[in-house]
Motif scaffolding. Structure first.
Motif, PDB file in Angstrom:
ATOM      1  N   PRO B 287      89.330 -16.496  29.232  1.00 47.03           N
ATOM      2  CA  PRO B 287      89.594 -15.056  29.336  1.00 47.03           C
ATOM      3  C   PRO B 287      91.016 -14.648  28.937  1.00 47.03           C
ATOM      4  CG  PRO B 287      89.068 -16.009  31.490  1.00 47.03           C
ATOM      5  CD  PRO B 287      88.831 -17.064  30.477  1.00 47.03           C
ATOM      6  N   ASP B 288      92.017 -15.452  29.283  1.00 50.65           N
ATOM      7  CA  ASP B 288      93.391 -15.073  28.951  1.00 50.65           C
ATOM      8  C   ASP B 288      93.598 -15.028  27.444  1.00 50.65           C
ATOM      9  OD1 ASP B 288      93.961 -14.775  31.530  1.00 50.65           O
ATOM     10  OD2 ASP B 288      95.251 -16.538  31.757  1.00 50.65           O
ATOM     11  N   VAL B 289      93.104 -16.074  26.764  1.00 45.55           N
ATOM     12  CA  VAL B 289      93.226 -16.113  25.308  1.00 45.55           C
ATOM     13  C   VAL B 289      92.407 -14.988  24.679  1.00 45.55           C
ATOM     14  CG1 VAL B 289      92.876 -17.519  23.247  1.00 45.55           C
ATOM     15  CG2 VAL B 289      93.559 -18.608  25.376  1.00 45.55           C
ATOM     16  N   ALA B 290      91.172 -14.816  25.192  1.00 45.09           N
ATOM     17  CA  ALA B 290      90.276 -13.815  24.614  1.00 45.09           C
ATOM     18  C   ALA B 290      90.871 -12.413  24.699  1.00 45.09           C
ATOM     19  CB  ALA B 290      88.923 -13.864  25.314  1.00 45.09           C
ATOM     20  N   LYS B 291      91.573 -12.120  25.806  1.00 38.04           N
ATOM     21  CA  LYS B 291      92.115 -10.779  25.970  1.00 38.04           C
ATOM     22  C   LYS B 291      93.395 -10.591  25.160  1.00 38.04           C
ATOM     23  CE  LYS B 291      89.514  -9.855  29.978  1.00 38.04           C
ATOM     24  NZ  LYS B 291      89.264 -10.293  31.332  1.00 38.04           N
ATOM     25  N   ARG B 292      94.103 -11.710  24.909  1.00 36.35           N
ATOM     26  CA  ARG B 292      95.349 -11.650  24.156  1.00 36.35           C
ATOM     27  C   ARG B 292      95.081 -11.564  22.647  1.00 36.35           C
ATOM     28  NH1 ARG B 292      97.794 -16.515  23.794  1.00 36.35           N
ATOM     29  NH2 ARG B 292      96.929 -17.076  25.791  1.00 36.35           N
ATOM     30  N   LYS B 293      94.016 -12.291  22.236  1.00 34.68           N
ATOM     31  CA  LYS B 293      93.779 -12.495  20.811  1.00 34.68           C
ATOM     32  C   LYS B 293      93.423 -11.189  20.099  1.00 34.68           C
ATOM     33  CE  LYS B 293      90.281 -14.680  18.869  1.00 34.68           C
ATOM     34  NZ  LYS B 293      89.348 -15.661  18.346  1.00 34.68           N
ATOM     35  N   SER B 294      94.076 -10.930  18.981  1.00 38.60           N
ATOM     36  CA  SER B 294      93.679  -9.764  18.195  1.00 38.60           C
ATOM     37  C   SER B 294      92.656 -10.234  17.172  1.00 38.60           C
ATOM     38  CB  SER B 294      94.880  -9.150  17.505  1.00 38.60           C
ATOM     39  OG  SER B 294      95.390 -10.035  16.549  1.00 38.60           O
ATOM     40  N   ARG B 295      91.735  -9.371  16.867  1.00 35.99           N
ATOM     41  CA  ARG B 295      90.626  -9.755  16.023  1.00 35.99           C
ATOM     42  C   ARG B 295      90.743  -9.053  14.674  1.00 35.99           C
ATOM     43  NH1 ARG B 295      85.467  -8.710  19.181  1.00 35.99           N
ATOM     44  NH2 ARG B 295      85.654 -10.738  20.151  1.00 35.99           N
ATOM     45  N   ILE B 296      90.484  -9.799  13.609  1.00 33.63           N
ATOM     46  CA  ILE B 296      90.413  -9.169  12.291  1.00 33.63           C
ATOM     47  C   ILE B 296      89.023  -8.561  12.207  1.00 33.63           C
ATOM     48  CG2 ILE B 296      90.541  -9.504   9.810  1.00 33.63           C
ATOM     49  CD1 ILE B 296      91.997 -12.169  10.398  1.00 33.63           C
ATOM     50  N   LYS B 297      88.983  -7.239  12.090  1.00 38.34           N
ATOM     51  CA  LYS B 297      87.670  -6.605  12.082  1.00 38.34           C
ATOM     52  C   LYS B 297      87.133  -6.551  10.666  1.00 38.34           C
ATOM     53  CE  LYS B 297      87.400  -3.818  16.135  1.00 38.34           C
ATOM     54  NZ  LYS B 297      87.751  -2.531  16.680  1.00 38.34           N
ATOM     55  N   LEU B 298      85.927  -7.067  10.499  1.00 42.47           N
ATOM     56  CA  LEU B 298      85.283  -6.988   9.198  1.00 42.47           C
ATOM     57  C   LEU B 298      84.345  -5.801   9.233  1.00 42.47           C
ATOM     58  CD1 LEU B 298      84.104 -10.432   7.871  1.00 42.47           C
ATOM     59  CD2 LEU B 298      85.994  -9.015   7.146  1.00 42.47           C
ATOM     60  N   GLU B 299      84.486  -4.920   8.255  1.00 43.97           N
ATOM     61  CA  GLU B 299      83.553  -3.803   8.168  1.00 43.97           C
ATOM     62  C   GLU B 299      82.324  -4.284   7.413  1.00 43.97           C
ATOM     63  OE1 GLU B 299      84.014  -0.863   9.590  1.00 43.97           O
ATOM     64  OE2 GLU B 299      85.904  -1.597  10.399  1.00 43.97           O
ATOM     65  N   GLY B 300      81.192  -3.657   7.699  1.00 38.79           N
ATOM     66  CA  GLY B 300      80.004  -3.909   6.899  1.00 38.79           C
ATOM     67  C   GLY B 300      79.415  -5.294   7.052  1.00 38.79           C
ATOM     68  N   GLU B 301      78.466  -5.581   6.188  1.00 39.28           N
ATOM     69  CA  GLU B 301      77.726  -6.825   6.276  1.00 39.28           C
ATOM     70  C   GLU B 301      77.632  -7.496   4.914  1.00 39.28           C
ATOM     71  OE1 GLU B 301      74.046  -5.851   8.226  1.00 39.28           O
ATOM     72  OE2 GLU B 301      75.170  -4.793   9.756  1.00 39.28           O
ATOM     73  N   LEU B 302      77.015  -8.680   4.915  1.00 37.52           N
ATOM     74  CA  LEU B 302      76.846  -9.446   3.698  1.00 37.52           C
ATOM     75  C   LEU B 302      76.067  -8.632   2.656  1.00 37.52           C
ATOM     76  CD1 LEU B 302      77.549 -12.557   3.400  1.00 37.52           C
ATOM     77  CD2 LEU B 302      75.112 -12.939   3.625  1.00 37.52           C
ATOM     78  N   PRO B 303      76.610  -8.468   1.423  1.00 36.76           N
ATOM     79  CA  PRO B 303      75.841  -7.740   0.419  1.00 36.76           C
ATOM     80  C   PRO B 303      74.623  -8.538  -0.040  1.00 36.76           C
ATOM     81  CG  PRO B 303      77.980  -8.419  -0.458  1.00 36.76           C
ATOM     82  CD  PRO B 303      77.919  -8.902   0.943  1.00 36.76           C
ATOM     83  N   SER B 304      73.685  -7.852  -0.698  1.00 39.19           N
ATOM     84  CA  SER B 304      72.468  -8.525  -1.137  1.00 39.19           C
ATOM     85  C   SER B 304      72.769  -9.506  -2.261  1.00 39.19           C
ATOM     86  CB  SER B 304      71.468  -7.478  -1.620  1.00 39.19           C
ATOM     87  OG  SER B 304      70.571  -8.062  -2.508  1.00 39.19           O
ATOM     88  N   PRO B 305      72.198 -10.723  -2.180  1.00 37.16           N
ATOM     89  CA  PRO B 305      72.429 -11.682  -3.265  1.00 37.16           C
ATOM     90  C   PRO B 305      71.612 -11.369  -4.515  1.00 37.16           C
ATOM     91  CG  PRO B 305      71.060 -12.659  -1.570  1.00 37.16           C
ATOM     92  CD  PRO B 305      71.409 -11.282  -1.093  1.00 37.16           C
ATOM     93  N   ILE B 306      70.812 -10.279  -4.479  1.00 32.67           N
ATOM     94  CA  ILE B 306      70.032  -9.937  -5.681  1.00 32.67           C
ATOM     95  C   ILE B 306      70.953  -9.364  -6.750  1.00 32.67           C
ATOM     96  CG2 ILE B 306      68.216  -8.453  -6.623  1.00 32.67           C
ATOM     97  CD1 ILE B 306      66.668  -8.834  -4.113  1.00 32.67           C
TER      98      ILE B 306
END
Lengths: 335, 345
Positions: B287-306
């Motif tokens: 919990p201590d690490v989890a609350k301290r850690k900043s997260r790189i937020k990724l927007e969106g999702e994996l694009p289609s491989p088509i």
């Protein structure tokens, strides 16, 4: 007063092989705007507990003992005149004051009904409002949970959404009526890590916005570490330990909790994984003593014969283990 | 900060444990520019649609080494694993097993390849035949490949294998439904070991199991490797477990390998922005690490491989993307043994 009070709850399932005692005499409570994590492996009874709170047990499941109190009113079937009265009451509560986010968004959403209809349905079930107004609310909700161009996507079917987007829809449906209590049953297990992080952030943000309480059912200690104030550890249909996040992660008393922490790889610390040997007990014939006795490295004779009582170590920290009890008694004798 | 990282990279590359390089011998498996495409064109007259599941991937696995392949669902990691055992044919590129092209294998060579390269599947409920006893399941591959001459010897060997994977020899006459998920995964490991394989592809072998059981299976796989010197390709989406078992890690995104290096280096000092985001998204059980850690937020999702985006596959979600990223695909560049395909490094 706690928002949800579960007292001495026991749940049985009738199966071809006999009676499965899935949940055995568990007691816990959830306060206003508190986030509680229920952690355990499959078959530990964590989902069954919450399904019985919601009155969603399968036909072969029955609450054999105990009570569930929500906002001061008992909502177990035995408190009602008959099944109809119970269902009538639960229908008012479910999806309105208490709602659930399920694990698999594809089985939860109806594949042949448009997303917009599936959201407005929930709102209109509990409120008398016009179609146009319900639709406006649905668009707002979808925007809130981060779905781009909600007006357009309202008219699409579930298969046109990705897994992460579907989970956002489920969250939108669960939040539609500003519930007091949100129960999330492994909401991110089916998702990828980057999407899991997005969905967890969303749940956290929504919880703060609505001031609701959240119960997070999961097997992933990482998920509860960042989200929950209070953690309940379940094993073999029993609660073995309860505490705040710090008490569970840094001062765990029960050998199962300690074992669980040792078999998750924490990359911040370089440690060898120590698995818990063996497998969970068969709940057709639950052990008389401690459910963890067969896998416990520190088991004693007494563990096999008697179930340990939960003892309190602080106002928030409780643990049911003979080992701690023995230590304490020894301490008393010396004192 | 950047200098420190550079120094660390150099140091660990000098004293690194890249088994393939240290041993100075031929890698057991060498993958060169492999592509696996699927034609998903609907109807006769519609435009051609190609899913580029694996798009130009190169790497090698040394003897006795574990190579971890990570990425989100749909990134092509399982397809790549299946291409390596010839379940799917490679559209282009070369897969060399012990220095020989696997596409050219015929007859006895092919049979030997299929014996030495085995696979452990994700779902132990689907990969074991419910109508066969555990003994039959383990004996079948031995019968096919003519290992041991009599049925009695095979039975003995099957019982021995069960012991190796931590089950009881008398489980041999039971059926799969009598076992839990973790025990079933042990049975499928016993089945692959029956052929004395040299190389095992583990396709998400622990993701269907409970946390307390996952560690059991991972430790079992490690013990087997230490004793028999088998090489593994470990395909998974759980980065922390992959880090634990692997010597080297490859990160895949949309059919491409975007980063590769020593497991601890990739973990503690990632180069590619996708790897950085992936690592920061892992929930830390503290919990201590989890609350301290900043997260790189990724927007969106994996694009289609088509119709994958031109240029860098990750640029649509990358926080560092510039216009240059759209022009062409970044090549894998070597930073002292730690490789990444990114323009912004």
């Amino acid at each position: 007063m706690a928002l949800l009070d579960v007292k001495n709850l026991s749940v049985d399932f009738e199966t071809d092989q006999g009676t499965v005692h899935a949940v055995r005499d568990i007691t816990f409570s959830v306060g206003e705007s508190e986030a509680v994590g229920i952690v355990g492996e499959s078959g530990s009874g964590k989902s069954v507990t919450m399904y019985s709170v919601m009155g969603l047990l399968a036909a072969n499941g029955t609450i054999t003992d105990g009570s569930v109190t929500f906002k001061g009113t008992e909502i177990t079937e035995k408190a009602f005149l008959n099944h109809r009265a119970y269902e009538a009451c639960m229908e008012k509560i479910r999806g309105n004051e208490m709602s659930m986010i399920f694990q698999d968004p594809m089985t939860f959403l109806n594949p042949v009904v448009k997303i917009g209809k599936q959201i407005t349905e929930v709102i209109k079930n509990h409120e008398k409002i016009s179609d146009a107004e319900a639709k406006k609310r649905a668009v707002e909700l979808m925007a809130q949970v981060g779905i781009p161009s909600p007006e357009k996507r309202l008219n699409q079917y579930p298969h046109e959404f990705s897994g992460g987007m579907r989970q956002r829809i489920i969250i939108a449906i669960a939040l539609a009526n500003h519930p007091k209590l949100i129960i999330a049953d492994e909401p991110t297990t089916a998702l990828d890590v980057t999407i899991q992080a997005q969905v967890l952030d969303l749940i956290k943000e929504m919880k703060e916005k609505l001031q609701s309480s959240v119960i997070m059912i999961t097997h992933d200690l990482g998920v509860v570490a960042s989200l929950c104030d209070k953690i309940i550890i379940m094993y073999g249909g029993k609660i073995v330990e309860t505490g705040t996040d710090r008490e569970i992660f840094y001062e765990a008393k029960h050998p199962y909790t300690r074992g669980l922490l040792q078999c998750v790889h924490n990359p911040e610390k370089k440690e060898k994984l120590t698995p818990i040997a063996g497998s969970p007990p068969d709940l057709l014939k639950p052990p008389v003593g401690c459910p963890f006795v067969d896998r416990c490295p520190e088991a004693m004779k007494v563990c096999k014969l008697y179930m340990p009582e939960a003892a309190a170590y602080s106002e928030t920290h409780q643990c049911a283990c003979w080992l701690e009890e023995v230590k304490r008694r020894k301490g008393e004798n010396h004192g | 900060m950047a200098d420190m990282a550079e120094v660390k990279r150099n140091v660990s590359a000098a004293g690194g444990t890249n088994l393939a390089v240290c041993a100075g011998e031929q890698p057991i498996l060498k993958v060169e520019h492999v592509k696996t495409y699927f034609d998903v064109t609907k109807g006769l007259f519609s435009p051609k649609q190609i899913v580029k599941a694996v798009d130009d991937v190169s790497f090698s696995v040394g003897r006795g080494e574990t190579y971890g392949l990570v990425g989100e669902s749909g990134c092509g990691k399982s397809t790549l694993g299946r291409t390596l055992v010839k379940i799917y044919p490679a559209t282009e590129g070369k897969i060399m097993y012990n220095g020989q092209d696997i596409a050219a294998f015929r007859g006895a060579e092919e049979k030997n390849f299929r014996k030495e390269v085995q696979m452990i599947f994700q779902d132990p409920y689907a990969s074991l035949n419910p109508r066969m006893t555990v003994g039959e399941i383990i004996k079948e591959p031995m019968e096919i490949h003519g290992i041991l001459s009599s049925s009695g010897e095979r039975e003995e060997r099957a019982a021995e294998l069960l012991k190796i994977v931590g089950l009881k020899p008398d489980h041999i006459r039971r059926y799969p439904h009598e076992f839990s998920g973790g025990q079933r995964q042990r049975i499928s490991i016993a089945r692959t070991l029956a052929l004395n394989p040299r190389f095992i592809i583990c396709d998400e072998p622990i993701s269907a199991l409970d946390v307390s059981i996952q560690a059991q299976i991972i430790n079992l796989l490690k013990e087997i490797q230490d004793e028999m010197g088998i090489s593994y390709l470990f395909v998974a989406h759980d980065l922390s477990m992959v880090n634990y078992i692997s010597h080297r890690i490859g990160v895949m995104y949309l059919g491409h390998l975007v980063e590769e290096g020593d497991a601890d280096e990739v973990y503690s000092d990632p180069i590619h922005p996708y790897t950085k985001a992936l690592l920061s998204a892992i929930p830390i059980p503290d919990p201590d690490v989890a609350k301290r850690k900043s997260r790189i937020k990724l927007e969106g999702e994996l694009p289609s491989p088509i119709n994958p985006p031109a240029g860098c596959p990750f640029r649509g979600r990358c926080p560092m993307a510039t216009e240059d990223c759209g022009r062409e695909r970044p090549e894998m560049k070597d930073y002292n043994g730690h490789k990444a395909a990114c323009f912004c490094v």
